[in-house]
Scaffold this motif. Structure first.
Motif, PDB file in Angstrom:
ATOM      1  N   VAL A 321       0.847  -1.199   0.000  1.00 35.81           N
ATOM      2  CA  VAL A 321       0.000   0.000   0.000  1.00 35.81           C
ATOM      3  C   VAL A 321       0.885   1.254   0.000  1.00 35.81           C
ATOM      4  N   GLY A 322       1.987   1.185   0.746  1.00 37.48           N
ATOM      5  CA  GLY A 322       2.918   2.337   0.766  1.00 37.48           C
ATOM      6  C   GLY A 322       3.445   2.626  -0.637  1.00 37.48           C
ATOM      7  N   SER A 323       3.879   1.569  -1.338  1.00 39.40           N
ATOM      8  CA  SER A 323       4.403   1.746  -2.701  1.00 39.40           C
ATOM      9  C   SER A 323       3.315   2.268  -3.631  1.00 39.40           C
ATOM     10  N   ALA A 324       2.133   1.666  -3.510  1.00 37.12           N
ATOM     11  CA  ALA A 324       1.027   2.073  -4.407  1.00 37.12           C
ATOM     12  C   ALA A 324       0.637   3.519  -4.143  1.00 37.12           C
ATOM     13  N   GLN A 325       0.671   3.889  -2.887  1.00 36.54           N
ATOM     14  CA  GLN A 325       0.260   5.256  -2.537  1.00 36.54           C
ATOM     15  C   GLN A 325       1.226   6.294  -3.103  1.00 36.54           C
ATOM     16  N   THR A 326       2.513   5.999  -3.003  1.00 34.99           N
ATOM     17  CA  THR A 326       3.510   6.930  -3.553  1.00 34.99           C
ATOM     18  C   THR A 326       3.273   7.107  -5.047  1.00 34.99           C
ATOM     19  N   LYS A 327       3.069   5.990  -5.714  1.00 35.25           N
ATOM     20  CA  LYS A 327       2.834   6.001  -7.151  1.00 35.25           C
ATOM     21  C   LYS A 327       1.552   6.761  -7.471  1.00 35.25           C
ATOM     22  N   ALA A 328       0.505   6.445  -6.720  1.00 33.21           N
ATOM     23  CA  ALA A 328      -0.811   7.050  -6.969  1.00 33.21           C
ATOM     24  C   ALA A 328      -0.768   8.562  -6.785  1.00 33.21           C
ATOM     25  N   GLU A 329      -0.047   9.008  -5.765  1.00 27.82           N
ATOM     26  CA  GLU A 329       0.015  10.454  -5.516  1.00 27.82           C
ATOM     27  C   GLU A 329       0.646  11.189  -6.683  1.00 27.82           C
ATOM     28  N   ARG A 330       1.658  10.586  -7.248  1.00 26.54           N
ATOM     29  CA  ARG A 330       2.327  11.223  -8.395  1.00 26.54           C
ATOM     30  C   ARG A 330       1.410  11.240  -9.614  1.00 26.54           C
ATOM     31  N   ILE A 331       0.714  10.130  -9.814  1.00 24.71           N
ATOM     32  CA  ILE A 331      -0.221  10.076 -10.951  1.00 24.71           C
ATOM     33  C   ILE A 331      -1.317  11.125 -10.761  1.00 24.71           C
ATOM     34  N   ALA A 332      -1.884  11.135  -9.555  1.00 21.82           N
ATOM     35  CA  ALA A 332      -2.989  12.071  -9.286  1.00 21.82           C
ATOM     36  C   ALA A 332      -2.511  13.509  -9.426  1.00 21.82           C
ATOM     37  N   ASP A 333      -1.272  13.745  -9.071  1.00 23.49           N
ATOM     38  CA  ASP A 333      -0.696  15.089  -9.195  1.00 23.49           C
ATOM     39  C   ASP A 333      -0.639  15.492 -10.675  1.00 23.49           C
ATOM     40  N   VAL A 334      -0.155  14.585 -11.508  1.00 23.12           N
ATOM     41  CA  VAL A 334      -0.085  14.863 -12.956  1.00 23.12           C
ATOM     42  C   VAL A 334      -1.497  15.099 -13.508  1.00 23.12           C
ATOM     43  N   LEU A 335      -2.422  14.235 -13.106  1.00 22.72           N
ATOM     44  CA  LEU A 335      -3.787  14.343 -13.638  1.00 22.72           C
ATOM     45  C   LEU A 335      -4.445  15.654 -13.231  1.00 22.72           C
ATOM     46  N   GLU A 336      -4.147  16.091 -12.020  1.00 22.31           N
ATOM     47  CA  GLU A 336      -4.718  17.373 -11.587  1.00 22.31           C
ATOM     48  C   GLU A 336      -4.068  18.529 -12.340  1.00 22.31           C
ATOM     49  N   ARG A 337      -2.747  18.435 -12.508  1.00 22.16           N
ATOM     50  CA  ARG A 337      -2.034  19.515 -13.208  1.00 22.16           C
ATOM     51  C   ARG A 337      -2.561  19.695 -14.637  1.00 22.16           C
ATOM     52  N   TYR A 338      -2.891  18.585 -15.269  1.00 18.44           N
ATOM     53  CA  TYR A 338      -3.397  18.675 -16.643  1.00 18.44           C
ATOM     54  C   TYR A 338      -4.903  18.937 -16.690  1.00 18.44           C
ATOM     55  N   GLY A 339      -5.518  19.014 -15.520  1.00 14.62           N
ATOM     56  CA  GLY A 339      -6.945  19.338 -15.473  1.00 14.62           C
ATOM     57  C   GLY A 339      -7.869  18.160 -15.753  1.00 14.62           C
ATOM     58  N   PHE A 340      -7.365  16.938 -15.632  1.00 12.93           N
ATOM     59  CA  PHE A 340      -8.216  15.771 -15.899  1.00 12.93           C
ATOM     60  C   PHE A 340      -9.104  15.406 -14.703  1.00 12.93           C
ATOM     61  N   HIS A 341      -8.495  15.389 -13.548  1.00  9.57           N
ATOM     62  CA  HIS A 341      -9.215  14.935 -12.345  1.00  9.57           C
ATOM     63  C   HIS A 341      -8.681  15.693 -11.145  1.00  9.57           C
ATOM     64  N   SER A 342      -9.520  15.812 -10.104  1.00 13.18           N
ATOM     65  CA  SER A 342      -8.974  16.390  -8.873  1.00 13.18           C
ATOM     66  C   SER A 342      -8.161  15.290  -8.184  1.00 13.18           C
ATOM     67  N   GLN A 343      -7.051  15.720  -7.635  1.00 15.84           N
ATOM     68  CA  GLN A 343      -6.156  14.769  -6.974  1.00 15.84           C
ATOM     69  C   GLN A 343      -6.893  14.021  -5.862  1.00 15.84           C
ATOM     70  N   ALA A 344      -7.696  14.784  -5.114  1.00 14.50           N
ATOM     71  CA  ALA A 344      -8.396  14.203  -3.959  1.00 14.50           C
ATOM     72  C   ALA A 344      -9.373  13.116  -4.414  1.00 14.50           C
ATOM     73  N   ALA A 345     -10.135  13.397  -5.467  1.00 10.42           N
ATOM     74  CA  ALA A 345     -11.134  12.418  -5.919  1.00 10.42           C
ATOM     75  C   ALA A 345     -10.445  11.169  -6.450  1.00 10.42           C
ATOM     76  N   TRP A 346      -9.368  11.361  -7.201  1.00 15.91           N
ATOM     77  CA  TRP A 346      -8.642  10.210  -7.762  1.00 15.91           C
ATOM     78  C   TRP A 346      -8.094   9.335  -6.642  1.00 15.91           C
ATOM     79  N   MET A 347      -7.480   9.975  -5.651  1.00 15.97           N
ATOM     80  CA  MET A 347      -6.887   9.221  -4.547  1.00 15.97           C
ATOM     81  C   MET A 347      -7.967   8.519  -3.724  1.00 15.97           C
ATOM     82  N   ALA A 348      -9.100   9.194  -3.542  1.00 20.63           N
ATOM     83  CA  ALA A 348     -10.154   8.632  -2.678  1.00 20.63           C
ATOM     84  C   ALA A 348     -10.606   7.268  -3.197  1.00 20.63           C
ATOM     85  N   SER A 349     -10.714   7.147  -4.514  1.00 23.42           N
ATOM     86  CA  SER A 349     -11.189   5.895  -5.081  1.00 23.42           C
ATOM     87  C   SER A 349     -10.210   4.758  -4.798  1.00 23.42           C
ATOM     88  N   TRP A 350      -8.952   5.022  -4.989  1.00 20.71           N
ATOM     89  CA  TRP A 350      -7.955   3.964  -4.752  1.00 20.71           C
ATOM     90  C   TRP A 350      -7.742   3.723  -3.254  1.00 20.71           C
TER      91      TRP A 350
END
Ligand SMILES: Nc1ncnc2c1ncn2[C@@H]1O[C@H](COP(=O)(O)OS(=O)(=O)O)[C@@H](OP(=O)(O)O)[C@H]1O
Length: 372
Positions: A321-350
């Protein structure tokens, strides 16, 4: 005479738009294309859908087969063909799923040629345009139906791994710069497990049919009962780039308006499925009202594999979970920066999946991981 004018291709009562003084339509211009230069030229002419219109590029194990089938079943879709039957890797590209044209079968790579690094084989390209993407049908329907293909290894690079995903994405952008890109991403631990379960399934086949790669050695041990699922996924999960790099590569090559990223969990979840599918269809310019009301469940193994979950020590699960979370945070960060998804909503699902799986742990320290 009307009767002798060429049919289809944006014609009005048999008259082509060229004859009406409007200039050639996209369909007319595409009619005899067998290479991308011609396709690009045709693209400058007016037409409803682009050719090709979109690619589903991955990720593997994120319900791409179901999404492909769903869009294939859409009455507006050009491509009614089903999933490709197994075939030797040397066969010409014919099927719209796993066509692998840009990643290998199109022979698009000339790694030794410094001056013309990219350039797909002429015969393969003609075959891809005519048969895989169904040029003649696109023309026949006057560009009213979108042509597409789905190849999940476009997120990894060339199939012989000689080409990076950055080069592949840039090559696709070079050939068909307008194409829309659809990407589905699944919770990282589930993504890894689903991949290993697929390989486990393949191990049931005789070796001459399926020869597992070096990286799958652990799956053979898992099959033999001498390794655990944790053993087989921990290293890949830790690898920084395995999920993020393809996303970055495609977002470097293509403008964000041409990219649509969805979350597997939203695509497959009862409460979110319809909105997610509608979002995909709107992005592609296909009418959501005409879409099926259900999503198929193709390529599913989770029900048979281990519905009760993969047994895991709590410490191991926490590490994953620690590894997945680190990865997920970076993905969610990119997705938010590009305006695809809010980081919080993306992370909440996973995070919901991680929390549910951690909650499965018993006082003896054993847990069960159920993939999303
Ligand atoms: N509708 C629906 N609901 C829930 N889950 C679904 C659905 N459609 C596909 N799936 C799951 O997606 C996994 C297969 O993904 P892909 O088709 O992308 O796999 S592949 O890369 O093409 O082999 C595979 O996951 P696993 O069963 O865990 O392996 C499928 O079960």
């Amino acid at each position: 005479a009307v009767g002798s004018a060429p049919q289809g291709g944006g014609s009005l009562f048999g008259w082509t738009s060229d004859m009406l003084g409007l200039g050639e339509s996209r369909a007319e211009a595409l009619r005899s294309c067998t290479d991308f230069a011609c396709v690009r030229q045709a693209h400058t002419r007016p037409g409803k859908f682009n050719f090709p219109h979109f690619f589903i590029i991955g990720f593997p194990k994120a319900a791409t087969t179901s999404l492909h089938a769903y869009l294939t079943a859409h009455p507006q879709a050009l491509n009614p063909r089903g999933k490709a039957p197994p075939r030797p890797r040397t066969c010409p590209v014919t099927h719209p799923q796993e066509a692998q044209f840009f990643s290998g079968k199109g022979a698009c790579w000339h790694p030794d040629n410094e001056t013309a690094h990219w350039g797909c084989g002429a015969a393969e390209t003609a075959h891809y345009i005519n048969h895989t993407l169904r040029r003649d049908d696109a023309v026949k329907f006057g560009m009213e139906r979108p042509a597409f293909e789905s190849t999940t290894d476009y997120v990894w690079g060339g199939i012989n791994m000689s080409t990076s995903v950055y080069e592949l994405a840039a090559g696709v952008r070079y050939e068909v710069p307008w194409v829309k890109i659809v990407i589905s991403m699944r919770e990282p631990i589930s993504h890894q497990i689903s991949g290993k379960v697929h390989t486990l399934d393949m191990l049931k086949n005789p070796e001459w049919w399926f020869n597992p790669e070096e990286a799958d050695a652990c799956v053979r041990r898992l099959y033999n009962g001498t390794a655990t699922m944790y053993d087989c996924i921990k290293n890949q999960l830790k690898k920084e780039g395995s999920y993020l790099e393809p996303l970055n590569a495609w977002l470097t090559a293509f403008p964000p308006e041409q990219v649509h990223v969805i979350q597997f969990e939203n695509l497959t979840g009862d409460a979110t499925r319809a909105a997610t599918l509608n979002g995909v269809m709107r992005f592609l310019g296909m009418e959501p009202e005409l879409g099926l009301k259900t999503l198929f469940r193709n390529n599913s193994r989770k029900a048979e594999a281990r519905p009760e979950g993969w047994p895991m020590k709590r410490a191991h699960l926490e590490e994953l979970v620690g590894s997945a979370q680190t990865k997920a945070e970076r993905i969610a960060d990119v997705l938010e920066r590009y305006g695809f998804h809010s980081q919080a909503a993306w992370m909440a699902s996973w995070r919901a999946s991680w929390d549910a799986n951690l909650a499965s742990c018993k006082p003896d320290g054993m847990c069960a991981f159920v993939p999303t």
